[in-house]
Every structure is written in C-alpha cells, then in structure tokens.
Design an enzyme around this catalytic site. Structure first.
Site, PDB file in Angstrom:
ATOM      1  N   GLU A 363       0.838  -1.220   0.000  1.00 11.34           N
ATOM      2  CA  GLU A 363       0.000   0.000   0.000  1.00 11.34           C
ATOM      3  C   GLU A 363       0.870   1.267   0.000  1.00 11.34           C
ATOM      4  O   GLU A 363       0.523   2.276   0.639  1.00 11.34           O
ATOM      5  CB  GLU A 363      -1.028  -0.047   1.133  1.00 11.34           C
ATOM      6  CG  GLU A 363      -1.950  -1.245   0.932  1.00 11.34           C
ATOM      7  CD  GLU A 363      -3.297  -1.154   1.585  1.00 11.34           C
ATOM      8  OE1 GLU A 363      -3.750  -0.034   1.879  1.00 11.34           O
ATOM      9  OE2 GLU A 363      -3.918  -2.221   1.775  1.00 11.34           O
ATOM     10  N   GLU A 367       9.323   4.661   0.988  1.00  9.67           N
ATOM     11  CA  GLU A 367       9.879   5.703   0.108  1.00  9.67           C
ATOM     12  C   GLU A 367       8.731   6.487  -0.549  1.00  9.67           C
ATOM     13  O   GLU A 367       8.787   7.724  -0.637  1.00  9.67           O
ATOM     14  CB  GLU A 367      10.782   5.066  -0.965  1.00  9.67           C
ATOM     15  CG  GLU A 367      12.082   4.477  -0.421  1.00  9.67           C
ATOM     16  CD  GLU A 367      11.907   3.142   0.319  1.00  9.67           C
ATOM     17  OE1 GLU A 367      10.836   2.514   0.217  1.00  9.67           O
ATOM     18  OE2 GLU A 367      12.855   2.742   1.038  1.00  9.67           O
TER      19      GLU A 367
HETATM   20  N1  CAA Z   1      -5.724  11.601  -4.060  1.00 12.13           N
HETATM   21  C1  CAA Z   1      -6.311  12.034  -5.189  1.00 12.13           C
HETATM   22  N2  CAA Z   1      -5.651  12.254  -6.355  1.00 12.13           N
HETATM   23  C2  CAA Z   1      -4.330  12.018  -6.353  1.00 12.13           C
HETATM   24  C3  CAA Z   1      -3.642  11.553  -5.205  1.00 12.13           C
HETATM   25  C4  CAA Z   1      -4.390  11.358  -4.027  1.00 12.13           C
HETATM   26  N3  CAA Z   1      -3.819  10.920  -2.887  1.00 12.13           N
HETATM   27  N4  CAA Z   1      -2.340  11.399  -5.526  1.00 12.13           N
HETATM   28  C5  CAA Z   1      -2.201  11.759  -6.811  1.00 12.13           C
HETATM   29  N5  CAA Z   1      -3.410  12.116  -7.299  1.00 12.13           N
HETATM   30  C6  CAA Z   1      -3.715  12.602  -8.661  1.00 12.13           C
HETATM   31  C7  CAA Z   1      -2.917  13.847  -8.985  1.00 12.13           C
HETATM   32  O1  CAA Z   1      -3.587  15.020  -8.547  1.00 12.13           O
HETATM   33  C8  CAA Z   1      -2.821  13.789 -10.496  1.00 12.13           C
HETATM   34  O2  CAA Z   1      -4.014  14.225 -11.093  1.00 12.13           O
HETATM   35  P1  CAA Z   1      -4.050  15.535 -12.068  1.00 12.13           P
HETATM   36  O3  CAA Z   1      -3.020  15.270 -13.118  1.00 12.13           O
HETATM   37  O4  CAA Z   1      -5.453  15.571 -12.581  1.00 12.13           O
HETATM   38  O5  CAA Z   1      -3.700  16.688 -11.195  1.00 12.13           O
HETATM   39  C9  CAA Z   1      -2.756  12.287 -10.751  1.00 12.13           C
HETATM   40  O6  CAA Z   1      -3.308  11.632  -9.616  1.00 12.13           O
HETATM   41  C10 CAA Z   1      -1.350  11.801 -10.984  1.00 12.13           C
HETATM   42  O7  CAA Z   1      -0.599  12.157  -9.861  1.00 12.13           O
HETATM   43  P2  CAA Z   1       0.975  12.282  -9.876  1.00 12.13           P
HETATM   44  O8  CAA Z   1       1.415  13.109 -11.037  1.00 12.13           O
HETATM   45  O9  CAA Z   1       1.396  12.722  -8.511  1.00 12.13           O
HETATM   46  O10 CAA Z   1       1.419  10.773 -10.160  1.00 12.13           O
HETATM   47  P3  CAA Z   1       2.812  10.067 -10.032  1.00 12.13           P
HETATM   48  O11 CAA Z   1       3.006   9.205 -11.198  1.00 12.13           O
HETATM   49  O12 CAA Z   1       3.881  11.051  -9.685  1.00 12.13           O
HETATM   50  O13 CAA Z   1       2.569   9.053  -8.788  1.00 12.13           O
HETATM   51  C11 CAA Z   1       2.511   8.332  -6.510  1.00 12.13           C
HETATM   52  C12 CAA Z   1       2.180   9.442  -7.542  1.00 12.13           C
HETATM   53  C13 CAA Z   1       2.147   8.942  -5.162  1.00 12.13           C
HETATM   54  C14 CAA Z   1       3.961   7.972  -6.518  1.00 12.13           C
HETATM   55  C15 CAA Z   1       1.598   7.116  -6.795  1.00 12.13           C
HETATM   56  O14 CAA Z   1       1.971   6.498  -8.014  1.00 12.13           O
HETATM   57  C16 CAA Z   1       1.636   6.075  -5.693  1.00 12.13           C
HETATM   58  O15 CAA Z   1       0.966   6.247  -4.678  1.00 12.13           O
HETATM   59  N6  CAA Z   1       2.373   4.958  -5.894  1.00 12.13           N
HETATM   60  C17 CAA Z   1       2.343   3.858  -4.953  1.00 12.13           C
HETATM   61  C18 CAA Z   1       1.309   2.854  -5.367  1.00 12.13           C
HETATM   62  C19 CAA Z   1       0.900   1.948  -4.238  1.00 12.13           C
HETATM   63  O16 CAA Z   1       0.634   2.387  -3.116  1.00 12.13           O
HETATM   64  N7  CAA Z   1       0.778   0.657  -4.523  1.00 12.13           N
HETATM   65  C20 CAA Z   1       0.295  -0.286  -3.550  1.00 12.13           C
HETATM   66  C21 CAA Z   1      -0.297  -1.469  -4.220  1.00 12.13           C
HETATM   67  S1  CAA Z   1      -1.823  -1.974  -3.587  1.00 12.13           S
HETATM   68  C22 CAA Z   1      -1.507  -3.009  -2.263  1.00 12.13           C
HETATM   69  O17 CAA Z   1      -0.422  -3.090  -1.751  1.00 12.13           O
HETATM   70  C23 CAA Z   1      -2.721  -3.706  -1.735  1.00 12.13           C
HETATM   71  C24 CAA Z   1      -2.507  -5.006  -1.097  1.00 12.13           C
HETATM   72  O18 CAA Z   1      -2.793  -6.057  -1.665  1.00 12.13           O
HETATM   73  C25 CAA Z   1      -2.115  -5.067   0.344  1.00 12.13           C
END
Ligand code: CAA
Length: 395
Positions: A363, A367
């Site tokens: 999740e 980092e």
């Molecule tokens: N809430 C709402 N919108 C959001 C947001 C949030 N928390 N974070 C980003 N966004 C939106 C941004 O506003 C943007 O939209 P607009 O272009 O319209 O403004 C869009 O999403 C893209 O955002 P970024 O440009 O910031 O995207 P990025 O490519 O830089 O990535 C990141 C951001 C935070 C690194 C994201 O990719 C991330 O959270 N990565 C980690 C993924 C993750 O948590 N994976 C876990 C897997 S699931 C799991 O583990 C479940 C399980 O089985 C236990």
C-alpha cells in the site's frame, strides 16, 4: 482537545482483542508454518462484523468510524497479520472504494455481500513493472462498445484466489496517461480470469497472495467505477485510506511484540534478577513504549481526520511510515529481549518480526510515503503538522 476513546470505541477494541487472543492465537503458528489460509477465522470475522466495519448498515456494514476500525486492526494484528491484511484490504480498499464511488446498483450487487464477509474482495493495481510507479499500467481494458475487453497481469494480489470480486485498475486509453486509466469490478468466476500459485512469503504467510492473469475477460460497461478516466484517482484515494489500515496493522505488530517482551522480561531472570531490572533491557522497553505511543497517536489522528472529512493524505502517509518503521525496529528488539527463545517459533516474536517487513512495502513503500509527505509540504507550504491548516476533503 480530547484523547479519550468513546465507550463504543473501547467496546470494539475489547471485542477485537478477545477474538484475537481466543480464536486467532491458538492456531497462528501452525498456519504460518503451513501457509494454510485462515478460512474458519475469516468466516468468524465476517460474522462478528470485522469485514465491513465502516460500511453503512443499509449495505450490511457496521456503520463504525475509522478510529474503531484502526483499534480493531491493531488488536488483530498483535496476533495474526494474515487475518488483519485480509480484513484491511476488504474494508479499506474494496468496501470503502465501492461505497464511496460505486453506483447504487454496484453497491446492491457487490457491497452488500462484501460488507458482511460473505464475499471477500481484492484490489488489483500492482503489476510486474508497475509497483510504486502506479501510472505505468500495462493491463488494458479496450472499449468494445457494449463491454470492455480486459487483458493483463497483476502481481502480489492479497485475497487473489479467495475473492469473488476484484477491483482491477487498467489502461483504457494509452494516449491519455493516468487520465486514460479506469477501475473495474471483475467477478473471479468470469471466463478468462486465471489465478497463479500462492506466493511463499517471508511473513503474513497464510494470507492469500497470488499473481492474476486476465485473458480476454469481458467486463460489462456498468462495472466501471466512476466517470471515464477516474481509475487512477480512484486508486490513489482508496490507497490514502488504506494506509491508515496498514499503519494500524504495523502499530499492532509493534505493540504485540512489545507486550510479549514486557511479559517475558518479568519472567526471565539473569544475574539474580528479572532481566527488566537491567538497564540494557529496561531502556529497550522504554524506547518501544515511546514509539508505539507516538505511532498510536498518529494512526488515531489520521483516522479521526478522515472521519471529520479533513484532508488526511499527509497524516495517513506519516502514520504509515512511522508505524511501519517502528514495527520493524521494535520487533527486532523484542526478539533480542527474548534472546535464544525469540529465535524459535513458539514465542511468537520471530513471526511478528517477519510480518513487520511487509508494512514498509505494501500500500505504498516507505519511500513512496516520503514522496507523498514531501509533496504535501511543498504544495501546501504546511510546515507545522498535517492537522493545522488542513483543508476539508469530502472523500
Ligand atoms: N488523491 C487524489 N488524487 C491524487 C492523489 C491522491 N492521494 N495522488 C495523486 N493524485 C492525482 C494527482 O492530482 C494527479 O491528477 P491531475 O493530473 O489531474 O492533477 C494524478 O493523480 C497523478 O498524480 P501524480 O502526477 O502525482 O502521479 P505520479 O506518477 O507522480 O505518482 C505516486 C504518484 C504517489 C507515486 C503514486 O503512483 C503512488 O501512490 N504509488 C504507490 C502505489 C501503491 O501504493 N501501490 C500499492 C499497491 S496496492 C496493495 O499493496 C494492496 C494489497 O494487496 C495489500
């Protein structure tokens, strides 16, 4: 300011604690060893209302607040993290995502079964080459007019084989980047859904983790969640709440190891006195207690902010990174307090140490939490605390 829990919250905490101690603890070492899925235990958790705690009663849920959910997660995670991750994915990612963003038909058809634990759900975002970089989705869902055709592979999916419903994130328009991503409700009984072997993991070993392949799966149009192109934001919003659940899990792991270490330190004597009378051990216990208390306050604050419709993005990320680092650090120390006994399975702390590691990974890795926190600081100029100057957030 009020740090007291309500009567209802205390009752939930005590019920979860009793359930974990009486029903989960007896078989937990065996399940961890054999990787056996806790079928009976998850069924009981559904019956006791732990699988859809925050869902409104009209859809079969408990209608509880996020603080109560965090309290239950902590108690269950002191004992069995395969059960608590199953609970966390079903509650925070699947049920909350469907209740908040699903249509009424989707809620009636799916949420009512998921909230009671009759069905279990999975959240399918991660791919072989899209973990932290979640916008790089290779799974595609092509609009065929009356349905979408889903193809791709998802990795490390919790509840992958035991679930009846997957929430699948897929690219519908590669030209549009993250705005060309959608989320779909996929029933696992549909043609083309293939489940890989169960992963043999370091920790949370009896939880149901699989690779999933979607081969020409026909997804009805009405199973898309939200407006066209909402899928990436859906995933981000759902994960922001999910991080409170995993932070509570990490807190439970740290607190569980701490409770075991304190109890052992009274019983074990060395050099003529209980080992906790030696400063080397007493200071370890003091450091554990301090970090656990800080983690608990951060988890409860993030949960409280979510319940009060405040922007909890930064608070949830801070709680997760702090609690998961505390879980890793203090489970290692709890093993050290137990000495040679800590290295054998019977004393439970080695399992908690193995379970702790995943909380720094899933999740959103530690980092990625730091990416989220630093972006929030720079975006909002909020140099004090997540709560001061926090804006309102409806969902
Ligand atoms: N809430 C709402 N919108 C959001 C947001 C949030 N928390 N974070 C980003 N966004 C939106 C941004 O506003 C943007 O939209 P607009 O272009 O319209 O403004 C869009 O999403 C893209 O955002 P970024 O440009 O910031 O995207 P990025 O490519 O830089 O990535 C990141 C951001 C935070 C690194 C994201 O990719 C991330 O959270 N990565 C980690 C993924 C993750 O948590 N994976 C876990 C897997 S699931 C799991 O583990 C479940 C399980 O089985 C236990």
């Amino acid at each position: 300011m009020n740090f007291e829990l309500t009567e209802e919250q205390l009752a939930v905490r005590d019920a979860a604690r009793d359930f974990a101690q009486n029903e989960l603890k007896p078989g937990v070492i065996e399940r961890d060893s054999t990787m056996a899925y806790p079928t009976e235990q998850i069924k009981m958790m559904g019956e006791l209302g732990f699988m859809g705690m925050m869902v409104s009663p009209e859809y079969g849920g408990g209608g509880m607040d996020t603080v109560s959910y965090a309290l239950a997660m902590e108690e269950i995670s002191k004992i069995d993290n395969s059960c608590s991750v199953t609970m966390s994915v079903n509650n925070s990612l699947v049920c909350w995502g469907l209740e908040t963003f699903g249509t009424e038909d989707q809620k009636q058809k799916y949420l009512t079964k998921l909230a009671t634990g009759e069905w279990i759900g999975a959240f399918c975002l991660s791919e072989p080459e899209a973990g932290s970089d979640a916008t790089s989705q290779r799974t595609t869902a092509i609009d065929m007019g009356d349905h979408y055709l889903l193809n791709g592979t998802k990795n490390w999916i919790t509840n992958g084989a035991k679930s009846k419903v997957h929430l699948v994130i897929a690219q519908t328009d590669t030209e549009k980047g993250h705005r060309g991503i959608n989320a779909f409700i996929v029933e696992t009984s549909w043609d083309g859904v293939a489940i890989g072997a169960k992963e043999d993991k370091l920790g949370i070993r009896s939880s149901d983790t699989h690779t999933i392949m979607y081969n020409d799966v026909k997804v009805p149009k009405e199973n898309r969640i939200g407006e066209d192109g909402f899928g990436f934001k859906f995933a981000m919003k759902v994960l922001t709440g999910g991080r409170i659940g995993i932070a509570a899990q990490a807190l439970g792991i740290a607190a569980g190891a701490y409770e075991l270490a304190v109890a052992y330190s009274h019983d074990r004597t060395a050099f003529g006195k209980p080992i906790n009378q030696h400063q080397a051990i007493a200071f370890k216990l003091a450091d554990m207690a301090t970090d656990i208390d800080a983690a608990r306050m951060m988890v409860h604050r993030a949960a409280w902010m979510k319940d009060n419709h405040m922007d909890y993005t930064m608070a949830a990320a801070m709680a997760k990174v702090f609690a998961s680092d505390a879980a890793m650090k203090h489970t290692v120390e709890a093993v050290q307090v137990h000495g040679g006994y800590g290295f054998v399975k019977e004393y439970h702390v080695e399992r908690l140490m193995r379970d702790a590691k995943i909380t720094q990974i899933y999740e959103g890795t530690s980092e990625i939490q730091r990416v989220v926190i630093s972006r929030e600081i720079l975006k909002k100029g909020n140099l004090y605390a997540p709560i001061l100057g926090s804006s309102k957030m409806t969902v």
